[in-house]
Design a protein around this motif. Structure first.
Motif, PDB file in Angstrom:
ATOM      1  N   SER A  58      29.211  18.995  16.051  1.00  0.00           N
ATOM      2  CA  SER A  58      28.996  17.797  16.866  1.00  0.00           C
ATOM      3  C   SER A  58      29.331  16.515  16.119  1.00  0.00           C
ATOM      4  O   SER A  58      29.327  15.433  16.700  1.00  0.00           O
ATOM      5  N   SER A  59      29.635  16.633  14.837  1.00  0.00           N
ATOM      6  CA  SER A  59      29.899  15.447  14.020  1.00  0.00           C
ATOM      7  C   SER A  59      30.827  15.797  12.869  1.00  0.00           C
ATOM      8  O   SER A  59      30.755  16.893  12.297  1.00  0.00           O
ATOM      9  N   LYS A  60      31.687  14.840  12.518  1.00  0.00           N
ATOM     10  CA  LYS A  60      32.571  15.045  11.374  1.00  0.00           C
ATOM     11  C   LYS A  60      31.784  15.128  10.071  1.00  0.00           C
ATOM     12  O   LYS A  60      32.307  15.608   9.058  1.00  0.00           O
ATOM     13  N   CYS A 103      16.472  30.991  11.764  1.00  0.00           N
ATOM     14  CA  CYS A 103      17.424  30.068  12.384  1.00  0.00           C
ATOM     15  C   CYS A 103      17.711  28.921  11.422  1.00  0.00           C
ATOM     16  O   CYS A 103      16.779  28.300  10.900  1.00  0.00           O
ATOM     17  N   HIS A 104      18.976  28.650  11.218  1.00  0.00           N
ATOM     18  CA  HIS A 104      19.408  27.590  10.303  1.00  0.00           C
ATOM     19  C   HIS A 104      20.269  26.590  11.051  1.00  0.00           C
ATOM     20  O   HIS A 104      21.132  26.976  11.860  1.00  0.00           O
ATOM     21  N   HIS A 105      20.049  25.298  10.803  1.00  0.00           N
ATOM     22  CA  HIS A 105      20.838  24.245  11.437  1.00  0.00           C
ATOM     23  C   HIS A 105      21.801  23.641  10.422  1.00  0.00           C
ATOM     24  O   HIS A 105      21.450  23.469   9.247  1.00  0.00           O
ATOM     25  N   THR A 106      22.985  23.291  10.886  1.00  0.00           N
ATOM     26  CA  THR A 106      24.026  22.831   9.966  1.00  0.00           C
ATOM     27  C   THR A 106      23.729  21.470   9.351  1.00  0.00           C
ATOM     28  O   THR A 106      24.409  21.065   8.404  1.00  0.00           O
ATOM     29  N   GLN A 143      23.018  19.533  17.708  1.00  0.00           N
ATOM     30  CA  GLN A 143      23.219  19.123  19.095  1.00  0.00           C
ATOM     31  C   GLN A 143      22.900  20.260  20.056  1.00  0.00           C
ATOM     32  O   GLN A 143      22.455  20.026  21.190  1.00  0.00           O
ATOM     33  N   GLU A 144      23.105  21.499  19.593  1.00  0.00           N
ATOM     34  CA  GLU A 144      22.790  22.655  20.430  1.00  0.00           C
ATOM     35  C   GLU A 144      21.289  22.829  20.597  1.00  0.00           C
ATOM     36  O   GLU A 144      20.838  23.497  21.530  1.00  0.00           O
ATOM     37  N   GLU A 145      20.524  22.282  19.708  1.00  0.00           N
ATOM     38  CA  GLU A 145      19.065  22.323  19.811  1.00  0.00           C
ATOM     39  C   GLU A 145      18.532  21.171  20.664  1.00  0.00           C
ATOM     40  O   GLU A 145      17.570  21.331  21.410  1.00  0.00           O
ATOM     41  N   ALA A 146      19.158  20.005  20.571  1.00  0.00           N
ATOM     42  CA  ALA A 146      18.625  18.801  21.218  1.00  0.00           C
ATOM     43  C   ALA A 146      19.104  18.616  22.653  1.00  0.00           C
ATOM     44  O   ALA A 146      18.411  18.017  23.468  1.00  0.00           O
TER      45      ALA A 146
END
Length: 290
Positions: free
Chosen positions: A101-103, A268-271, A211-214
């Motif tokens: 979702s972001s560079k 679960c891990h977030h980038t 972004q997939e979580e929010a």
């Protein structure tokens, strides 16, 4: 001399595209290796464990010719410690894993591949054999194996969502699945069931973009899969938020339940979180399954 030059040229060609991924994995592994103890152990000894069919990549010297002579197939004589010290990796490289979702954030696939390769660095340095859960890269040790793994993990797939492969799993060994697990959950259930039948335990690492979580969408929005196979347009994206979050929570709960039932572990891990924390969890999961 010509053979030596040819071999060197082939090796350089193989290694040319790998340094970024392998260097990132080595750097990540270095951040935790100072606090990690070596995993060299006597294990369960070297007593006979089982005969199994010869797999692609097995060395000829491992063939048990006496057992093979009794059938039309070739068999390998496997020992207990070989099974106990083998780890099979499956890292999803489907199109969905290319999302970010972001560079400022890595794509999910890049983070997953880096974590898997960094874990492989730690395990191989500890004397364990690491390979892929398909038949392309059987479990082995050594720096050359890390190059093979880096090469395989650098390749991206064409499908929208990936499904775990279990063909190369060794009975009574361990395994790691890394994916966003946003595809068909029945494929994950089938893979874990097969693994459990083989006595394989392991870890599921779900990698998601924040972004997939929010789900920060509102108004007119077009949702399209990374491969372009799925597309949905809505004028009121905000109305979908609650249903989306409920389905995501249900998917996480299903994965956690599948892991619990089959003796695996789920995380679960977030980038946008430090990669080190996920690597430490994976390393600890391998310790707990040993």
């Amino acid at each position: 001399m010509s053979a030596s030059l040819s071999l060197r040229s082939a090796a350089e060609t193989l290694a040319a595209p790998l340094p970024p991924l392998l260097a990132a994995a080595e750097h990540l592994a270095a951040n935790v290796i100072l606090g990690a103890h070596g995993r060299r152990r006597s294990g369960l000894g070297d007593e006979f464990w089982q005969y199994r069919p010869l797999h692609a990549g097995d060395e000829v010297r491992t063939i048990d010719w006496r057992r093979s002579a009794r059938s039309d197939a070739l068999f390998v004589r496997e020992k207990e410690w070989q099974a106990a010290q083998s780890v099979a990796m499956w890292v999803d490289r489907a199109q969905s894993m290319g999302f970010t979702s972001s560079k400022a954030l890595p794509p999910k696939g890049e983070r997953g591949a880096t974590l898997a390769l960094a874990l492989s660095v730690l395990l191989i340095r500890g004397g364990e054999r690491v390979g892929l859960s398909n038949l392309s890269t059987p479990p082995r040790t050594g720096q050359l194996q890390l190059l093979r793994l880096a090469d395989a993990l650098s390749r991206e797939g064409d499908e929208d969502f990936g499904a775990p492969e279990v063909r190369g799993m060794v009975s009574q060994s361990r395994a790691v699945f890394v994916s966003d697990f946003l595809g068909d959950v029945s494929a994950v259930e089938a893979a874990l069931t097969t693994a459990a039948d083989k006595g394989v335990k392991g870890a599921i690492l779900q990698v998601l973009d924040p972004q997939e979580e929010a789900f920060p969408f509102d108004g007119r929005t077009i949702f399209e899969s990374m491969g372009g196979g799925l597309r949905h347009e809505t004028l009121k994206a905000g109305d979908l938020r609650d249903r989306y979050l409920e389905r995501l929570a249900a998917r996480k709960a299903a994965l956690a339940d599948l892991a619990r039932i089959t003796g695996w572990q789920y995380h679960c891990h977030h980038t946008d979180a430090p990669a080190t924390s996920a690597l430490l969890w994976l390393y600890g999961a391998m310790e707990r399954d040993h």
